[in-house]
Structures are given as structure tokens and as C-alpha cells.
Motif scaffolding. Structure first.
Motif, PDB file in Angstrom:
ATOM      1  N   GLN A   1       0.837  -1.209   0.000  1.00  0.00           N
ATOM      2  CA  GLN A   1       0.000   0.000   0.000  1.00  0.00           C
ATOM      3  C   GLN A   1       0.864   1.248   0.000  1.00  0.00           C
ATOM      4  O   GLN A   1       0.614   2.191  -0.758  1.00  0.00           O
ATOM      5  N   ARG A   2       1.892   1.283   0.823  1.00  0.00           N
ATOM      6  CA  ARG A   2       2.768   2.446   0.921  1.00  0.00           C
ATOM      7  C   ARG A   2       3.463   2.735  -0.414  1.00  0.00           C
ATOM      8  O   ARG A   2       3.487   3.869  -0.890  1.00  0.00           O
ATOM      9  N   HIS A   3       4.000   1.697  -1.040  1.00  0.00           N
ATOM     10  CA  HIS A   3       4.676   1.880  -2.329  1.00  0.00           C
ATOM     11  C   HIS A   3       3.687   2.251  -3.434  1.00  0.00           C
ATOM     12  O   HIS A   3       4.054   2.972  -4.368  1.00  0.00           O
ATOM     13  N   LEU A   4       2.462   1.771  -3.344  1.00  0.00           N
ATOM     14  CA  LEU A   4       1.425   2.154  -4.304  1.00  0.00           C
ATOM     15  C   LEU A   4       1.113   3.647  -4.187  1.00  0.00           C
ATOM     16  O   LEU A   4       1.003   4.356  -5.196  1.00  0.00           O
ATOM     17  N   TRP A   5       1.005   4.149  -2.967  1.00  0.00           N
ATOM     18  CA  TRP A   5       0.767   5.578  -2.759  1.00  0.00           C
ATOM     19  C   TRP A   5       1.938   6.412  -3.273  1.00  0.00           C
ATOM     20  O   TRP A   5       1.742   7.450  -3.894  1.00  0.00           O
TER      21      TRP A   5
END
Length: 159
Positions: A33-37
Motif C-alpha cells: 500500500q505504501r509503495h502504491l501511494w
């Protein structure tokens, strides 16, 4: 407090995503999720990433393969797909993503695109570069463990 009428509520689309990594990759839903953001912010900027509003709804990873369902706003599917195309690693582990399909509900997304059984994996020793090395074998592809990581090969490369 009353709910909004149906025609005023936010509409979502759900992307069924297939993940593929090396066998020793170690990341979870939060890291993904963090890398997607970060990928959305780098590609679209602050305003664009807020408009796309990407969120990981479901995440499952077993060994080198996995699946995820990613929520985005209706009308922003092409931007969401572009963000997924730029995501090349999670916590320094390379990752390959493929969008299997887009749906209007989580249930339809799971039933249409993610119902298949996961790829069977097998751990075995293979002859590679003149020595026997541990490897992970799945659907004709072989991830051979070498000193500094993995090397992708096929059954034909090993013969």
C-alpha cells in the motif's frame, strides 16, 4: 446522521491484480500500500493521487505469487493502471504486476478474475552453471538461487 442518497455516493471500481516476485521476497499489505501511494504521488502529483484515491482492499501472497484487489474512483481506472505499471519494486524486492480485470464490486472482482487456484510451486535442486543449486519451480519457470539472489530460467535452460 442520515446516509447520502445512492446517486450522491462515491462510486468505486475494483482492479484485480496478480503479483509475481522472487521466492525470497518479504513484504506485506502495508508495504505494498505504501509503495502504491508513493508511485501514485510520483506519477500524478499530490492532487492527481488524491483524485485516484488508490487503496488495497484485499492482499494475499503465497510464496512468489499473490493477488490483490485495489480500489479506485470510477473514471480514474486508466490512471490507476498507469500507476500500477510504474510500480517496479516493494521494499527493494522486484515485483511484477498484471491487472486481470476491473469490476464494480469486490465480490464480482473476486469471482470473475481471482477464482483460480494459485500456481503450484515446487522446491528442488537443479543443475545450473555447473553445480547443483536450490530452485523454485512453477509452470515451466525456474527461479535458481545463486550467491547474490535469484536468476530466472526455464526448463530448457537447465537441460
Amino acid at each position: 446522521m442520515k446516509h447520502l442518497p445512492k446517486h450522491f455516493r462515491q462510486r468505486w471500481r475494483y482492479l484485480a491484480v496478480e503479483l509475481e516476485t522472487w521466492s525470497d521476497a518479504d513484504f506485506d499489505r502495508g508495504a505494498f500500500q505504501r509503495h502504491l501511494w508513493f508511485a501514485a504521488q510520483n506519477l500524478l502529483g499530490d492532487v492527481g493521487s488524491a483524485a485516484v484515491d488508490l487503496s488495497v482492499v484485499r492482499f494475499e501472497r503465497v510464496g512468489p505469487t499473490g493477488t490483490a484487489i485495489i480500489r479506485t474512483r470510477r473514471g480514474e481506472v486508466s490512471q490507476a493502471r498507469a500507476v500500477l505499471a510504474t510500480l517496479e519494486s516493494v521494499d527493494e524486492d522486484p515485483v511484477g504486476l498484471r491487472v486481470r480485470g476491473v469490476s464494480g464490486t469486490v465480490r464480482a472482482c473476486e469471482e470473475k478474475y481471482l477464482r483460480g487456484r494459485p500456481e503450484p510451486t515446487e522446491h528442488d535442486d537443479v543443475a545450473f552453471a555447473g553445480t547443483d543449486r536450490p530452485a523454485v519451480i512453477r509452470a515451466g519457470r525456474v527461479d535458481v538461487h545463486v550467491d547474490d539472489g535469484f536468476v530466472g530460467a526455464t526448463q530448457r535452460d537447465l537441460s
